[in-house]
Design an enzyme around this catalytic site. Structure first.
Site, PDB file in Angstrom:
ATOM      1  N   LYS A   1      10.463  32.378   4.148  1.00  0.00           N
ATOM      2  CA  LYS A   1      10.287  31.291   5.296  1.00  0.00           C
ATOM      3  C   LYS A   1      10.975  32.069   6.482  1.00  0.00           C
ATOM      4  CE  LYS A   1       7.671  28.169   3.266  1.00  0.00           C
ATOM      5  NZ  LYS A   1       6.209  28.047   3.677  1.00  0.00           N
ATOM      6  N   GLU A  40       8.621  20.348   9.303  1.00  0.00           N
ATOM      7  CA  GLU A  40       8.261  19.683   7.804  1.00  0.00           C
ATOM      8  C   GLU A  40       8.987  20.616   6.867  1.00  0.00           C
ATOM      9  OE1 GLU A  40       6.248  21.847   9.277  1.00  0.00           O
ATOM     10  OE2 GLU A  40       5.650  22.713   7.391  1.00  0.00           O
ATOM     11  N   SER A  55       8.588  35.389  -3.437  1.00  0.00           N
ATOM     12  CA  SER A  55       9.008  34.803  -2.238  1.00  0.00           C
ATOM     13  C   SER A  55      10.252  34.081  -2.110  1.00  0.00           C
ATOM     14  CB  SER A  55       7.585  33.673  -1.785  1.00  0.00           C
ATOM     15  OG  SER A  55       7.397  32.724  -3.110  1.00  0.00           O
TER      16      SER A  55
END
Lengths: 266, 400
Positions: free
Chosen positions: B94, B116, B383
């Site tokens: 991210k 969010e 990830s």
């Protein structure tokens, strides 16, 4: 002449703005919605806006979100709302507009829905998450069914966007008075009159102003900006919410509308 | 940074029939400004230089491409490599996107950002970038998720961000997005929305993909160095779809490289408790884009379920829908139970604790590898790391 235009003309002849009232269909139930609409009209609403409840209403504040939740709990859907409109139009002639998010209309089929809406007596549709850029299919479907397509403009809309909306809007232009979602506000921003006269340079259509308006004083303030219509929603829903399961629910809403009505004259 | 030979999305932000820009009027100027500023930044070498600097010096890129020898031997089939995005700063991919969007926010001279978050990974990554670049940051997080991921809530607070629990709707990622959009509508003048995945209105699907493409670009270079050829399979989990798109996109033109996206199968895709949007969804419009959605026949969005908060979302990036329809990628699902097994297996065999999200991709590798010849190459995008999930998994396993 179409119904929405007629309603604005009538208000103009009476030297006042038109009162447009929003409630969510199916909140708290369809039967009450029917009674509420009749009461709104009896107390002076010129145009009725019925909310089509959606699970994810991103342009709405908590009050209308809760109304939508209550309505969805009753399985309110486009079909039941169209049935209600049909019933109402046997009794009243004021224009009825549906306001709802794009997905349920899309799912119903834009062409099919438009035809059915008109057949049931719906006069116009407002879709707050459908900007002109994405509205081509919708406009084609609605206009071929003779359904008015009401688009929104906001404080952030520039000249270019006003032109875009003016081109495809029918019925009236919905001007969002504030930066923010729906819901009663204590204070409304300055500069609305300038924005309205700017919009009027580009369109003959009436301009209705909504979002945040909750008292007769605020109605008066917005009337003085040159708005042709005043839209009140969350303030009405707050009264519904406070009177859930109370016998006075419908009466109390009626009283509030009569009060708002006193602020309408120019 | 970008692979310019693929002309998608078009200028309307569409990937075939998907995507677009379905935003309330108040936001339209802001999203258009964002698209314009991003286009300018994209064509500005100094922006890329800055981004490269932070990727290298702060995020710790390139992340490793690790040959999972133990897992490969255990399964006895295809060679499995792990792209170690779990080693990126903050513990997931991210950060690639939040550094990019925070730099863009600075260029746009906005002082406040909102985000969010589901699992909290994007929230933490946004809070981190905000601390680094001195932006005021508020993160919306479903109340249910703040409970599931309390550690990440504290991390965000520690980084100087405010976490706002969202108690509307299903109290998960979808509702956090609703609330962040409402905030953006009200504060559009000074606020930029750092969106966490390849969904939402244009330009987000394109922009987030571009920032995440660093994953696939590095992977391509690394596998060529290690194996002298491209992989046969790329496998990644898909919630909104940012880590998978970041891995897939730079391989788009390499038609022999097969893409597999793994959605959250929850309690099973034939129950109503899953988040397999592509597998089970129908076309609709939500959060600014036309995409597959989990919805009722009447167009109401349904509540989703996944053991992993980061995949618990009823929509998916429009580019994935395009990949699905065109057959470029295949989308499968893994259940909560399979995910838990993979979570433990990878921990035991390789000493790597994967995030529950990433464990979904590991499930598919475990299923696929034994069916393939030993010279086949599978790359799994790991990830994120699983530290954030350890407590939740312990609770589940202790109940048994």
């Amino acid at each position: 002449m179409k119904n929405i235009q007629k309603a604005f003309n009538k208000a103009k002849e009476e030297n006042r703005s038109a009162l447009i009232t929003y409630i969510c269909a199916g909140d708290p139930d369809m039967n009450t919605t029917k009674k509420l609409v009749l009461e709104l009209v009896k107390n002076g609403a010129d145009i009725i806006e019925l909310g089509v409840p959606f699970s994810d209403p991103i342009a709405d504040g908590p009050t209308i979100q809760r109304a939508a939740q209550r309505a969805l709990k009753n399985n309110t859907n486009l079909n039941s709302i169209l049935e209600l409109v049909k019933e109402l139009k046997k009794i009243i002639s004021v224009p009825i507009i549906l306001m709802g998010y794009y997905n349920p209309f899309l799912k119903a089929g834009l062409k099919e829905f438009s035809k059915k809406a008109v057949a049931n007596g719906v006069d116009g549709i407002i879709i707050p998450d459908l900007p002109p850029e994405e509205a081509e299919d919708w406009i084609a479907a609605a206009h071929s069914a003779e359904l008015d397509t009401i688009f929104l403009l906001a404080p952030t809309s520039n000249e270019d966007r006003i032109l875009k909306v003016a081109k495809i809007c029918r019925g009236f232009v919905y001007y969002v008075s504030i930066l923010g979602v729906t819901g009663a506000r204590n204070e409304l921003p300055e500069g609305i009159s300038g924005k309205i006269s700017n919009i009027k340079k580009h369109t003959q259509l009436p301009v209705g102003v909504g979002f945040g308006i909750s008292s007769p004083q605020q109605v008066k303030q917005i009337v003085s900006t040159g708005a042709d219509g005043i839209i009140v929603g969350s303030a009405i829903i707050s009264i519904i919410e406070k009177n859930l399961e109370q016998p006075d629910l419908v009466n109390n809403v009626g009283k509030f509308i009569a009060e708002l009505r006193t602020g309408l004259s120019r | 940074m970008t692979n310019n030979n693929i002309p998608l999305p078009d200028e309307m932000g569409r990937f075939g029939i998907y995507g677009g820009l379905f935003a309330p009027e108040t936001l339209m100027p802001a999203v258009k400004e964002l698209a314009f500023e991003y286009e300018k930044a994209k064509n500005d070498p100094s922006f890329h230089k800055e981004l490269d600097f932070y990727f290298r010096e702060y995020v710790g890129r390139p992340t490793l491409l690790y040959f999972a020898k133990e897992l490969t031997q255990f399964l006895g089939g295809a060679k499995i490599y792990l792209k170690r995005e779990d080693l990126a700063h903050t513990g997931s991919h991210k950060i690639n996107n939040t550094i990019g969007q925070a730099l863009l926010t600075k260029r746009m001279k906005k002082t406040r950002v909102i985000a969010e978050t589901g699992a909290g990974q994007h929230g933490v990554a946004t809070a981190t970038a905000s601390a680094l670049f001195k932006l005021k940051c508020e993160v919306y997080m479903g109340e249910e998720d703040t409970r599931r991921q309390s550690l990440n809530v504290f991390r965000m607070q520690l980084l100087g961000s405010k976490v706002i629990p969202v108690s509307s709707g299903s109290r998960t990622l979808k509702d956090a997005i609703n609330e962040a959009m409402r905030d953006w509508i009200a504060n559009v003048k000074d606020t930029n929305y750092i969106f966490g995945t390849v969904a939402g209105p244009h330009p987000f699907p394109m922009m987030v993909r571009d920032f995440q493409s660093i994953i696939g670009q590095e992977t391509r270079r690394q596998i060529l160095e290690k194996e002298g050829r491209l992989p046969d399979y790329l496998i990644a989990c898909v919630g909104g779809g940012s880590n998978s798109m970041g891995l897939f996109y730079p391989f788009f033109e390499d038609k022999n490289v097969k893409f597999i996206g793994v959605e959250a199968g929850g309690l099973g895709v034939d129950t109503d408790k899953h988040s397999a949007t592509i597998g089970k969804g129908t076309i609709g419009v939500l959060h600014g884009a036309k995409t597959y959605l989990l919805q009722t026949l009447e167009g109401q969005i349904t509540e989703t379920h996944s053991i992993s908060a980061g995949l618990d979302y009823p929509g998916v990036g429009p580019e994935h829908c395009y990949y699905k329809d065109s057959g470029r990628a295949q989308y499968l699902s893994a259940t909560d139970e399979e995910c838990l097994e993979a979570f433990q297996k990878l921990s035991e065999l390789e000493g790597i604790i994967p995030a529950l999200e990433s464990s979904h991709a590991v499930v598919q590798a475990i299923k696929l590898a034994p069916t393939l010849p030993k010279d086949t190459i599978i790359i799994v995008n790991l990830s994120g790391r699983g530290d954030k999930d350890v407590q939740q998994v312990a609770e589940i396993l202790n109940k048994r």
